[in-house]
Scaffold this motif. Structure first.
Motif, mmCIF file in Angstrom:
data_model
loop_
_atom_site.group_PDB
_atom_site.id
_atom_site.type_symbol
_atom_site.label_atom_id
_atom_site.label_comp_id
_atom_site.label_asym_id
_atom_site.label_seq_id
_atom_site.Cartn_x
_atom_site.Cartn_y
_atom_site.Cartn_z
ATOM 1 N N ALA A 55 0.823 -1.215 0.000
ATOM 2 C CA ALA A 55 0.000 0.000 0.000
ATOM 3 C C ALA A 55 0.859 1.267 0.000
ATOM 4 O O ALA A 55 0.740 2.108 -0.871
ATOM 5 C CB ALA A 55 -0.926 -0.008 1.202
ATOM 6 N N GLU A 56 1.717 1.369 0.973
ATOM 7 C CA GLU A 56 2.563 2.565 1.018
ATOM 8 C C GLU A 56 4.013 2.124 1.159
ATOM 9 O O GLU A 56 4.567 2.103 2.253
ATOM 10 C CB GLU A 56 2.130 3.456 2.180
ATOM 11 N N LYS B 575 -8.810 -1.621 -0.950
ATOM 12 C CA LYS B 575 -7.672 -1.911 -0.069
ATOM 13 C C LYS B 575 -8.261 -2.339 1.261
ATOM 14 O O LYS B 575 -9.154 -1.672 1.792
ATOM 15 C CB LYS B 575 -6.820 -0.651 0.158
ATOM 16 N N THR B 590 -1.997 -5.266 4.940
ATOM 17 C CA THR B 590 -2.769 -4.597 3.904
ATOM 18 C C THR B 590 -2.928 -5.540 2.722
ATOM 19 O O THR B 590 -1.961 -6.118 2.249
ATOM 20 C CB THR B 590 -2.029 -3.332 3.431
ATOM 21 N N THR B 592 -4.567 -6.013 -1.149
ATOM 22 C CA THR B 592 -5.131 -5.345 -2.314
ATOM 23 C C THR B 592 -6.205 -6.232 -2.932
ATOM 24 O O THR B 592 -5.937 -7.389 -3.240
ATOM 25 C CB THR B 592 -4.017 -5.112 -3.359
ATOM 26 N N SER B 610 -3.429 3.730 -3.522
ATOM 27 C CA SER B 610 -3.688 4.465 -2.277
ATOM 28 C C SER B 610 -4.819 5.472 -2.518
ATOM 29 O O SER B 610 -5.121 5.816 -3.653
ATOM 30 C CB SER B 610 -2.421 5.199 -1.810
ATOM 31 N N ASP B 612 -6.582 9.094 -0.425
ATOM 32 C CA ASP B 612 -6.568 9.928 0.783
ATOM 33 C C ASP B 612 -7.917 10.628 0.974
ATOM 34 O O ASP B 612 -8.818 10.515 0.137
ATOM 35 C CB ASP B 612 -5.391 10.916 0.745
#
Lengths: 164, 667
Positions: A55-56, B575, B590, B592, B610, B612
Motif C-alpha cells: 500500500a505505502e 484496499k 494490507t 489489495t 492508495s 486519501d
C-alpha cells in the motif's frame, strides 16, 4: 559426427543465444515500467519493482520516482540500472548480469541440454544400429501375405484404439 | 486438547515404525501373518493421524487459543471455511496435513493392491511408512502443531488475510497432495529395485497414481497462479518465485516420466531413465517442501524460519544417494531391450520431449538455487527473477509446445513421409494463414508471431488428427459424427485424454504468450472526476468509500469504465487494512483487492494503490490480453487428465473370426 550435424548444433546454439538476447527492448521510448521490470524492490518483498503491490511502500515509491526523473532528463535505461546497482549492489537486479561468474547461470542450462542431446544422439545411433542389424529370417510369400493382412488389421485397430 | 493430539501423534509414530519393520520382514520372509499385521499397523497410522488432524481442526473451530498454532493462524472472526483451511496455513499444520495425506494414500494403495497379492507392495509400504515416520518425527520434536502456551490469549492473530481467498482453500491441498502422491510411484520403484522385479510390473502398478498426482500438482499450480492474479494485486500470475518453481519442477519431471513409461511398456526402453525420473520427481517434491521451511531462499511463500531445513536436507540427501546407489547396483539387470527402426518415430519425439522437460526443470532448479551458489562462491546473494527464467525457458517451452503436437501424430517405430505430409499439410496451411492474419492485424514482434504460429500449427494438428479419427470411425462404423466422437473417447480414454491435455497446454501457452508480450500498464494519481486512458479504455474516478468490518477497514474507489466512449460499467478496486493480523507475508496487513473486467480477448485490471481523504487516489491499470485462456487451458488440462485417469471398461477379447453358432465347440 558429420559436418552436417555440427552445423545443426552450431545453428541451434546461435538460435538459443539469439533468443536469450531477446531481453525487453528499452530504446529511447523506455517507460518507468520497462526499467522497473529489470529491478527488485528493496522493501524486502522480493518482488520485481514494477510488481510490488504494498500500500505505502517507501522504497518502491522512491525508486520509481527516481527512474521517472532520470528518464525525463534523458538518461538511458542502462545507466539508470547501473545507478541502482552502484547504490544497492547486484542484488537489485532482477536477473544476474550476463558477465563473469553469473554467466554460468545463463550458460549451464544450455550446456546441460547439449550434453543431454549428445547422450540421446549416441543412444539413438546405437538403437538404430541394433534395429537394422537384428537378424530376420526370410519369409515365404504365404507368410508374408498373412502378416500383411494382420498388419493391416492392427493398423486399423490402432487408428481407433491404441495410445498406451 | 493439545496433549491429546500430541499423544495420538506419538502412537501414530510407534505404529509407523512397527508397520515399516513388519512389512520389510514380512516381505523378505514371506510371512503372510506378519504382512497382515503390518497392514493393520498401516491402517492404525492412518486412523491415528486422521484423529490428530481432527483434534487440530476441532481446536481451530472451537477457538482453543491455548494451542499456539490455533492462536497464530485463526481468530474469533475467521469464518468456518477459513478456520478449517487454517490447518495448512502454517508450517506445523501443513506438515501434519502432509503426513495425513501420506497415510491416506498409503492406506488406499495398500488395500487397493491387497487382493491382487502384490509382491512389490511390502517393500513399497516399508518405504511409505519410513517416510511417514520421518514426518511424524518432525511433528513430534521440531514443529509440534499441538504446542500449548502458558498464557491463553482472548483472541488469535487471525489467518493471513492473503489466504482468505477461495483459491487458498483448494490450492495448498492440491499442491501438497501432488507432492505427497509422488511418494507412491517412488516407493514402488525402489521396491522394484530391492526385489529385483524390474519388468513393467511396477510401472503398471503406479501409472494411474502418477497420473492422478501429476494432475493434482498441475491443478494446484494453476489454482495458485489464479490466486496470485486475483489476490496478490501485482497484475501477474507467475512471478518465478522459488516456491512457485518448486511446484513446477516435479511437475515437469513427472510429465517426462509419464511419457517415457509409455516407451518402456511398448518398447522395453528407458528402464534406468524411468527410475531416475521418478527418483528425481520425488526428491524435487521433498525439495519443494524443504524450500518453504528452510529460510534458505527469500520467497513470498516462506514460513517462518525453523530448524526443519537441515533435517529435510538430510532426508533429500539420503533419498537421492540411497536410491541412485541402489539403481547403480541394479543397472545391469535394467538393460534396455531397445532397438529402433527410424529417427522419425514417436520414440524420437518422446526422447526429445524428455530432454526438454528435464532440461527446463534443470534450468529452473539452477536458477532457483543460483543465489545460494553465488553467495557461497562470491559472497554476493544476487536475485534470479522473472527476466532470467523467461529468457532461458522461453525457447525450451516453445520446443516443448512443438513436440506436444508432433508426438501425438507420429506413429511408433516409423512414420512414412506420406503419413507425415497427410497429417501436417492442412495444419501447416492453417498456421500460415493464421500468421498472415496476425501480421495484417498489426502484430510485428517476430518472437510472439513465431510463438503464435507454432501454437496454432500444433493446435490445428491435434484437432485435424482427431477429426480424421472421428471421420474414420464414422465411415467404418456408419455412426454419426457426434456418436463417433463420443465412442472414440470412451474406447480409448488415455489417448483422447492425452489429446485434451495437449490442447489445454496449447491454450495455456496462447494465454501466456499474449499476456507476456502485449500487456500494457499505466499508473496515475487522480482527483475525483478526473480520467485516465489506456488503449481503448477510459476510466473516470468517481468516488471513494470507507467502512469498517469486525476485522478490517475497507477503502474502495469507484471508477466508471468506458471503451471508445461507450460505458461498460463500474469497477471498484479495494484496499483492506486488517487490524489484528501481523504475519510476515506483507507489510502490516494490507491486502489489495483488485477489480477486473474480464473477457476472452483481454482483462482490464485495476489496482487501487492508495487513496486519501482529500479525494485523491493513485491507481495502476493494466490491460492483460488473453489471460482467460490460461484458466480455460487449465480446465482442459484437468478435464483431459481426468479422462485419461478414468478406469477403462474391461474389453472383451474379440475373436479374430466370428464363431458360428453351430460349430462353437469346435474352437
Amino acid at each position: 559426427m558429420s559436418i552436417k550435424n555440427n552445423s545443426g548444433i552450431a545453428l541451434g546454439i546461435i538460435f538459443y543465444l539469439t533468443v536469450l538476447s531477446v531481453s525487453p527492448v528499452m530504446a529511447g521510448s523506455a517507460t518507468v515500467s520497462d526499467v522497473s521490470r529489470e529491478l527488485v524492490c528493496q522493501c524486502g518483498c522480493t518482488m520485481i519493482l514494477s510488481n510490488c503491490s504494498h500500500a505505502e511502500c517507501v522504497p518502491r515509491d522512491t525508486m520509481t520516482t527516481l527512474i521517472g526523473q532520470k528518464l525525463a532528463q534523458g538518461e538511458p535505461p542502462d545507466e539508470i540500472i547501473q545507478y541502482f546497482v552502484a547504490r544497492y549492489g547486484e542484488q537489485v537486479l532482477a536477473s544476474p548480469p550476463k558477465q563473469g561468474f553469473n554467466l554460468t547461470a545463463w550458460l549451464l542450462p544450455l550446456a546441460a541440454l547439449l550434453a543431454g542431446a549428445g547422450v540421446i544422439y549416441a543412444a539413438l545411433k546405437q538403437w538404430l544400429w541394433r534395429g537394422h542389424s537384428s537378424p530376420t529370417a526370410p519369409m515365404s510369400p504365404e507368410t508374408n501375405q498373412e502378416y500383411q493382412e494382420r498388419l493391416d488389421k492392427e493398423l486399423t485397430d490402432f487408428n481407433e484404439s491404441a495410445f498406451r | 486438547m493439545g496433549d491429546a493430539g500430541y499423544i495420538v501423534l506419538l502412537l501414530a509414530f510407534a505404529a509407523a515404525i512397527y508397520s515399516a519393520i513388519a512389512f520389510a520382514l514380512g516381505g523378505r520372509g514371506g510371512h503372510p501373518a506378519l504382512t497382515e499385521s503390518a497392514r493393520n499397523g498401516l491402517l492404525a497410522v492412518f486412523i491415528l493421524v486422521t484423529l490428530s488432524v481432527e483434534v487440530l481442526v476441532f481446536a481451530l473451530v472451537t477457538h482453543d487459543f491455548s494451542i499456539e498454532y490455533v492462536a497464530s493462524y485463526s481468530s474469533r472472526d475467521t469464518s468456518l471455511p477459513y478456520l478449517i483451511s487454517g490447518l495448512w496455513a502454517g508450517n506445523a499444520g501443513s506438515l501434519l496435513f502432509w503426513a495425513w495425506l501420506l497415510s491416506l494414500f498409503a492406506a488406499v494403495v495398500t488395500f487397493q493392491k491387497r487382493k491382487s497379492g502384490h509382491e512389490l507392495l511390502s517393500y513399497a509400504a516399508t518405504i511409505l511408512m519410513t517416510t511417514e515416520a520421518f514426518f511424524l518425527i518432525l511433528l513430534l520434536w521440531v514443529a509440534n502443531p499441538f504446542r500449548t502456551m502458558a498464557f491463553v490469549h482472548p483472541d488469535g492473530m487471525g489467518l493471513n488475510p492473503l489466504l482468505e481467498n477461495p483459491g487458498m482453500i483448494i490450492h495448498p491441498p492440491a499442491l501438497l497432495a501432488g507432492y505427497v502422491g509422488f511418494a507412491i510411484p517412488f516407493a514402488f520403484a525402489i521396491s522394484a529395485l530391492l526385489t529385483r522385479r524390474l519388468g513393467d510390473e511396477w510401472i503398471v502398478a503406479v501409472r494411474r497414481w502418477t497420473l492422478l498426482t501429476w494432475l493434482l500438482l498441475g491443478a494446484g499450480n494453476i489454482i495458485g497462479a489464479w490466486w496470485a492474479y486475483m489476490e496478490l494485486g501485482w497484475g501477474g500470475y507467475w512471478a518465478w518465485d522459488p516456491v512457485e518453481n518448486a511446484g513446477l519442477m516435479p511437475w515437469l519431471v513427472a510429465t517426462a516420466f509419464l511419457h517415457s513409461i509409455m516407451m518402456q511398456r511398448r518398447r522395453g526402453m528407458l528402464k534406468v531413465w524411468n527410475m531416475v525420473l521418478i527418483i528425481l520427481t520425488f526428491s524435487l517434491a521433498i525439495f519443494g517442501t524443504f524450500l518453504t521451511r528452510s529460510g534458505i531462499l527469500s520467497s513470498v511463500h516462506t514460513f517462518s524460519e525453523s530448524g526443519l531445513g537441515p533435517l529435510f536436507l538430510a532426508f533429500i540427501g539420503i533419498t537421492l544417494l540411497g536410491s541412485l546407489g541402489l539403481l547403480y547396483f541394479r543397472r545391469k539387470e535394467l538393460k534396455s531391450e531397445a532397438e529402433m527402426e527410424s529417427l522419425v518415430s514417436r520414440e524420437s519425439t518422446f526422447l526429445l520431449n524428455n530432454l526438454l522437460l528435464v532440461g527446463a526443470a534443470f534450468a529452473i532448479f539452477f536458477g532457483t538455487i543460483f543465489p545460494v551458489i553465488s553467495e557461497a562462491v562470491r559472497g554476493v546473494k544476487i536475485t534470479v527473477g522473472a527476466p532470467f527464467f523467461n529468457q532461458v525457458n522461453g525457447p525450451i517451452f516453445l520446443a516443448v509446445i512443438l513436440l506436444t503436437g508432433l508426438c501425438a501424430l507420429i506413429g511408433w517405430r516409423r512414420a512414412s513421409i506420406k503419413n507425415l505430409v497427410r497429417g501436417f499439410l492442412w495444419p501447416l496451411a492453417a498456421a500460415v494463414i493464421l500468421g498472415i492474419s496476425l501480421v495484417i492485424s498489426g502484430l510485428r514482434e517476430w518472437y510472439a508471431l513465431a510463438a503464435f504460429c507454432l501454437s496454432g500449427f500444433v493446435l490445428f494438428s491435434i484437432l485435424y488428427q482427431w477429426f480424421r479419427e472421428v471421420k474414420a470411425r464414422h465411415r467404418i462404423k456408419a455412426e454419426n459424427y457426434f456418436k463417433a466422437f463420443w465412442d472414440l473417447l470412451g474406447v480409448n480414454k488415455p489417448r483422447y485424454g492425452g489429446y485434451i491435455v495437449h490442447l489445454g497446454i496449447l491454450l495455456l501457452a496462447i494465454g501466456i504468450i499474449g499476456s507476456s508480450f502485449y500487456d500494457v500498464e499505466k499508473e496515475a494519481v487522480l482527483m475525483q472526476g478526473e480520467s485516465m486512458s489506456l488503449n481503448n479504455y477510459t476510466l473516470t474516478y468517481e468516488s471513494t468509500d470507507q467502512y469498517d468490518t469486525q476485522s478490517k477497514t475497507v477503502v474502495s474507489a469507484t471508477l466508471a469504465v468506458y471503451n471508445k466512449g461507450k460505458l461498460l460499467g463500474k469497477l471498484i478496486p479495494e484496499k483492506h487494512f486488517h487490524r489484528n493480523h501481523a504475519q510476515p507475508l506483507t507489510e502490516g496487513a494490507t491486502v489489495t483487492e483488485v477489480a477486473i473486467r474480464s473477457t476472452l480477448q483481454e482483462d482490464l485490471y485495476v489496482i487501487l494503490i492508495s487513496a486519501d481523504k482529500n479525494g485523491r487516489a493513485a491507481f495502476k491499470v493494466l490491460v492483460n490480453p488473453l489471460v482467460n485462456w490460461i484458466w480455460i487451458g487449465g480446465g482442459f488440462l484437468v478435464l483431459g487428465g481426468l479422462i485419461a485417469f478414468w478406469p477403462e471398461r474391461q474389453r472383451q477379447a474379440t475373436p479374430r473370426q466370428p464363431a458360428k453358432k453351430g460349430n462353437r465347440d469346435e474352437h
